[in-house]
Design an enzyme around this catalytic site. Structure first.
Site, PDB file in Angstrom:
ATOM      1  N   LYS A 298      13.293   3.322  -6.488  1.00 45.00           N
ATOM      2  CA  LYS A 298      14.380   2.443  -6.050  1.00 45.00           C
ATOM      3  C   LYS A 298      14.731   1.430  -7.135  1.00 45.00           C
ATOM      4  O   LYS A 298      15.238   1.793  -8.162  1.00 45.00           O
ATOM      5  CB  LYS A 298      13.985   1.786  -4.723  1.00 45.00           C
ATOM      6  CG  LYS A 298      13.456   2.784  -3.668  1.00 45.00           C
ATOM      7  CD  LYS A 298      14.452   3.892  -3.358  1.00 45.00           C
ATOM      8  CE  LYS A 298      14.051   4.831  -2.229  1.00 45.00           C
ATOM      9  NZ  LYS A 298      12.830   5.601  -2.418  1.00 45.00           N
TER      10      LYS A 298
ATOM     11  N   ARG B 110      -4.529  13.343 -15.819  1.00 44.11           N
ATOM     12  CA  ARG B 110      -4.576  13.081 -14.380  1.00 44.11           C
ATOM     13  C   ARG B 110      -5.310  11.777 -14.119  1.00 44.11           C
ATOM     14  O   ARG B 110      -4.961  11.010 -13.215  1.00 44.11           O
ATOM     15  CB  ARG B 110      -5.258  14.231 -13.628  1.00 44.11           C
ATOM     16  CG  ARG B 110      -5.483  13.938 -12.140  1.00 44.11           C
ATOM     17  CD  ARG B 110      -5.797  15.180 -11.321  1.00 44.11           C
ATOM     18  NE  ARG B 110      -6.837  15.999 -11.927  1.00 44.11           N
ATOM     19  CZ  ARG B 110      -8.140  15.706 -11.932  1.00 44.11           C
ATOM     20  NH1 ARG B 110      -8.578  14.605 -11.329  1.00 44.11           N
ATOM     21  NH2 ARG B 110      -9.006  16.493 -12.509  1.00 44.11           N
TER      22      ARG B 110
ATOM     23  N   TYR C 200       9.701   3.321   7.085  1.00 46.17           N
ATOM     24  CA  TYR C 200      10.478   4.448   6.568  1.00 46.17           C
ATOM     25  C   TYR C 200      10.072   5.725   7.306  1.00 46.17           C
ATOM     26  O   TYR C 200       8.898   5.939   7.604  1.00 46.17           O
ATOM     27  CB  TYR C 200      10.219   4.565   5.057  1.00 46.17           C
ATOM     28  CG  TYR C 200      10.661   5.849   4.436  1.00 46.17           C
ATOM     29  CD1 TYR C 200      11.996   6.265   4.535  1.00 46.17           C
ATOM     30  CD2 TYR C 200       9.769   6.669   3.765  1.00 46.17           C
ATOM     31  CE1 TYR C 200      12.406   7.457   3.983  1.00 46.17           C
ATOM     32  CE2 TYR C 200      10.171   7.866   3.198  1.00 46.17           C
ATOM     33  CZ  TYR C 200      11.496   8.260   3.315  1.00 46.17           C
ATOM     34  OH  TYR C 200      11.893   9.448   2.762  1.00 46.17           O
TER      35      TYR C 200
ATOM     36  N   ASP D 128       4.773  -2.721   2.040  1.00 46.69           N
ATOM     37  CA  ASP D 128       5.734  -1.969   1.241  1.00 46.69           C
ATOM     38  C   ASP D 128       6.801  -2.960   0.781  1.00 46.69           C
ATOM     39  O   ASP D 128       7.596  -3.452   1.574  1.00 46.69           O
ATOM     40  CB  ASP D 128       6.341  -0.841   2.077  1.00 46.69           C
ATOM     41  CG  ASP D 128       7.209   0.075   1.241  1.00 46.69           C
ATOM     42  OD1 ASP D 128       7.860  -0.422   0.290  1.00 46.69           O
ATOM     43  OD2 ASP D 128       7.255   1.280   1.530  1.00 46.69           O
TER      44      ASP D 128
END
Lengths: 432, 383
Positions: B198, B48, B101, B173
């Site tokens: 993406k 983690r 978004y 972004d």
């Protein structure tokens, strides 16, 4: 590692050196084709088998290597080579020592793929086979010819579940300098370490109980390291100079792992059926719980044997753990923990009843694999053997009412309840 | 080193033990420590907090974006969440692009607002609107350029100046253009965010996110959130994304060239009302796009004459293009934001920011340009 010699410990630790770079506790997945050489001398010595090391993942891969060493340790062998499937393991193992004009003595009770390989495919390349009933130990000796170079069988036969007398057959081979190769898929090293009883190499479809979760196809050849290749001149692929590697003599250089090295140097290089690193990783996860799963497979099998032998809709039950089975004594000798989790039984009412049973069970998956964590059933007469007539079925040891069961790890009460549903449907058909 | 060299080699060094040319997939939860005194000497303790395979991707993305550090996340949304948690707290205020978004909008208005964070949705295509939205407690300005799906662009340098004078972090972004075409940190932004799902992956194989920071201070803030909230990327995803990154620029060039050809075709088509693609002269912010990016990307939208009904008909009848969410993959995808990606944004808000009902969003993939145009033409013929 020498301090830890017991099975469960080996199944968790053998073959894995903790990643020296980051200390990752799990074996890293070396999803790579190639390895950067530090210099040209190292590169050439790896290529010439002068030193260990990785060059290209068709030949060796560090993740696959962990699985190979772990299985070799569990089996008590000298080395192992993993392959893309169990069939690839059998093919590579046979072609490592046999060639045109050579002969195999093999059991009649084997997986269909093995029989097909020896009956149809290998003869095209001049390798022939004689098939012997696995219960006829003397038959193995009688079938040996001058050109026999391999004795091959499955410890727990398929589909009759007859047990090979490993010690007796192993002695026949040893006396005549013929190696004895055993497909140990159905028993796994947890139930029987075949090298302890005279086998010289084992084959596994790791896809089955070793992996245990039905997620990856894979095979392995394990070299027992206990065959004296040099005692005869029958095995030139092991004992004579191997031209592609500057005339190396594998028997002299590698001794007990000469056979495995031949597979590595030839089959993996020229045929290329290597195991994918991701599959090796997934199969390693399965192997960690092999004994836990096998114990539960066996416990469920015993409960179901009791359930089936006492069921009104069942005409017969076949499993070596049953006193009625012809191989019962051999099973007790070689498989004291239990004789595997494959069971066959007859459904009263014949072909249509067997089919109805299969079609009405829900928990038990209808498919052709074995050794999954999930219970699997198949009706050979209407599926795998549907294109042969009743007479030929009998010859193959398959009856029209036969259901083959691979007992899974579900709660056995749920398996029984599921089977009851199947039996009710079979009963309706049987009455019609 | 040039971008193409760096997209292949950055972050990846041959495995020192085996020479493995690719970084192994360290599908391991934990790391054996040599001794108590040498705790963490090999760099990893628990996956983690850090994983060698994920680290390779983080090093690569940090280098490509020109940042000091990168933290990877399970999804692009976790990357946005980490950014907000790293730089905001109760009582603070954030300015978010009004065309961000839909998921960013939802995260802000429906979730983080419950924790005492105030949001202003500003028209970031107009720096003045950003400047006038700044308050004393503004700590974060989040822009997305070009924005999804409107393609509206924000002036990264101008807004970075506003952020700087307000003492706020400017996060961009950069998913649509990737560092190959646009380098927000070089233009003055503090943080660059990606949905690696993406173009970084590019093959519709994974979901993932990344936050790249320009300064050590910001990097530490993001790392702290990454470890504390545990919204991490898995080693398998990192490994697949590492492979995708190797062809990032090649794909971007080919997909963007196709997008340009498609935009020109659609603009000339009698059944098309309007087309938005930053590469078109007609695009309102064409000049800004040319100034702050070296390419126009492979996203565009268009409106078919006949409104929603015509748009739906087009999408239901089209070949080659796939009706599916996601974008940036080698497969060309076509979506209807009003019913899909931006369904959670209130209709009035959608209308205000320019997500009109008939807007069809196209993510141009790597198929032959002629096939993509042919399929669009055939579908338009049926309307």
């Amino acid at each position: 590692m020498s301090r830890f010699l017991n099975f469960d410990t080996l199944s968790l630790h053998a073959g894995q050196i903790v990643d020296p770079v980051f200390g990752a506790r799990a074996a890293p997945i070396y999803q790579t084709t190639s390895y950067v050489f530090p210099d040209t001398d190292t590169a050439s010595s790896i290529f010439n088998l002068e030193r260990g090391g990785h060059a290209y993942s068709r030949i060796t891969n560090p993740t696959v290597g962990v699985l190979e060493q772990r299985i070799a340790a569990l089996e008590g062998g000298s080395a192992a080579v993993c392959t893309a499937s169990g069939m690839a393991a059998t093919f590579c193992a046979i072609t490592a020592i046999l060639g045109q004009g050579d002969h195999i003595v093999a059991s009649t009770q084997m997986y269909g793929g093995n029989i097909s390989l020896m009956k149809n495919t290998l003869p095209r390349f001049g390798i022939t086979a004689t098939f012997v009933d696995p219960t006829d130990t003397d038959g193995f000796a009688k079938a040996i010819q001058d050109n026999t170079k391999l004795i091959y069988g499955e410890l727990i036969g398929n589909p009759g579940l007859d047990i090979l007398d490993l010690e007796a057959i192993g002695k026949i081979g040893a006396d005549q300098h013929i190696p004895f190769m055993v497909d140990a898929t159905f028993n796994t090293p947890y139930l029987c370490r075949c090298f302890d009883y005279g086998a010289n190499m084992t084959i596994h479809s790791v896809t089955k109980w070793m992996g245990g979760h039905g997620v990856a196809i894979g095979g392995v050849v394990v070299d027992g390291g206990n065959f004296d290749w040099g005692a005869t001149d029958k095995y030139p692929t092991i004992t004579e100079p191997y031209a592609p590697f500057q005339g190396i003599n594998l028997w002299e250089e590698f001794g007990p792992s000469a056979f495995a090295t031949r597979i590595r140097a030839e089959a993996m290089r020229d045929f290329g059926p290597s195991m994918a690193p991701m599959n090796a990783f997934l199969l390693l996860q399965g192997l960690e719980t092999l004994s836990l799963r096998m114990d539960k497979h066996l416990a469920n099998t015993m409960e179901l044997l009791d359930f089936l032998t006492n069921h009104d809709q069942v005409s017969w039950v076949n499993h070596p753990s049953l006193a009625s089975h012809s191989s019962h004594e051999l099973a007790q000798k070689y498989l004291p923990k239990g004789a595997g989790s494959i069971v066959s039984f007859g459904v009263k009412g014949g072909r249509e009843a067997g089919k109805a049973f299969i079609e009405n069970t829900e928990l038990a998956s209808h498919l052709a694999n074995v050794g999954d964590a999930k219970t699997l059933v198949i009706h050979p007469a209407t599926t795998t053997h549907s294109r042969i007539d009743a007479e030929a079925l009998v010859a193959a040891g398959i009856t029209e009412d036969m259901v083959r069961l691979s007992v899974g790890l579900e709660d056995v009460a749920d398996i029984k309840a599921d089977f009851e549903t199947g039996f009710r449907a079979a009963k309706r058909i049987a009455k019609v | 080193m040039g971008f193409r060299t760096r997209q292949i080699h950055s972050g990846v060094t041959p495995d020192p033990t085996t020479g493995s040319i690719l970084t192994p997939i360290y599908q391991s939860t934990t790391y054996v420590q040599p001794s108590v005194d040498e705790y963490l000497s090999k760099g990893f303790t628990y996956s983690r907090s850090g994983n060698p395979t994920v680290k390779a991707l983080e090093l690569k993305l940090a280098d490509l974006e020109g940042g000091i550090d990168c933290a990877c996340f399970g999804t692009g949304m976790s990357a946005v969440l980490a950014t907000m948690l790293a730089f905001l707290e109760a009582g603070k205020h954030a300015i978010v692009s009004d065309v961000a978004y839909g998921g960013t909008y939802r995260l802000s208005t429906k979730i983080l607002s419950r924790f005492g964070i105030d949001y202003t949705f500003a028209d970031t295509s107009n720096p003045d609107d950003v400047a006038s939205s700044v308050r004393d407690n503004t700590a974060l300005i989040l822009t997305e350029t070009p924005a999804n799906p409107t393609m509206k662009c924000s002036d990264i340098a101008a807004i970075s100046e506003i952020a700087k004078s307000a003492g706020a972090v400017h996060a961009v972004d950069n998913t649509f253009l990737t560092p190959y075409y646009q380098l927000p940190l070089e233009l003055g932004a503090d943080v660059s965010i990606h949905s690696t799902t993406k173009y970084m992956d590019g093959h519709n194989a994974t979901v993932g996110g990344a936050v790249i920071s320009r300064t050590e201070e910001h990097a530490e803030a993001v790392r702290f959130i990454q470890n504390s909230t545990g919204t991490i990327m898995s080693p398998q995803v990192a490994w697949l994304t590492l492979q995708g990154c190797k062809t990032l620029s090649i794909r971007m060039d080919a997909q963007s060239a196709s997008a340009m050809a498609i935009a020109e075709y659609l603009e000339a088509h009698p059944k098309v009302e309007q087309v938005a693609y930053p590469g078109l002269e007609s695009f309102a912010q064409h000049a800004l796009s040319k100034r702050q990016a070296s390419g126009f990307g492979a996203m565009l939208w268009f409106e078919v004459k006949g409104g929603v009904a015509a748009g739906k008909k087009l999408m239901d009848n089209i070949d080659v293009w796939t009706l599916a969410e996601n974008l940036g993959s080698v497969e060309s995808l076509i979506t209807h934001p009003v019913t899909m990606t931006h369904a959670d944004v209130e209709p009035a808000e959608r209308a205000r920011v320019g997500i009109i009902d008939g807007l069809v969003r196209a993510s141009v993939g790597l198929e032959d340009t002629d096939d993509l145009i042919g399929a669009l033409g055939a579908a338009l013929d049926q309307i």
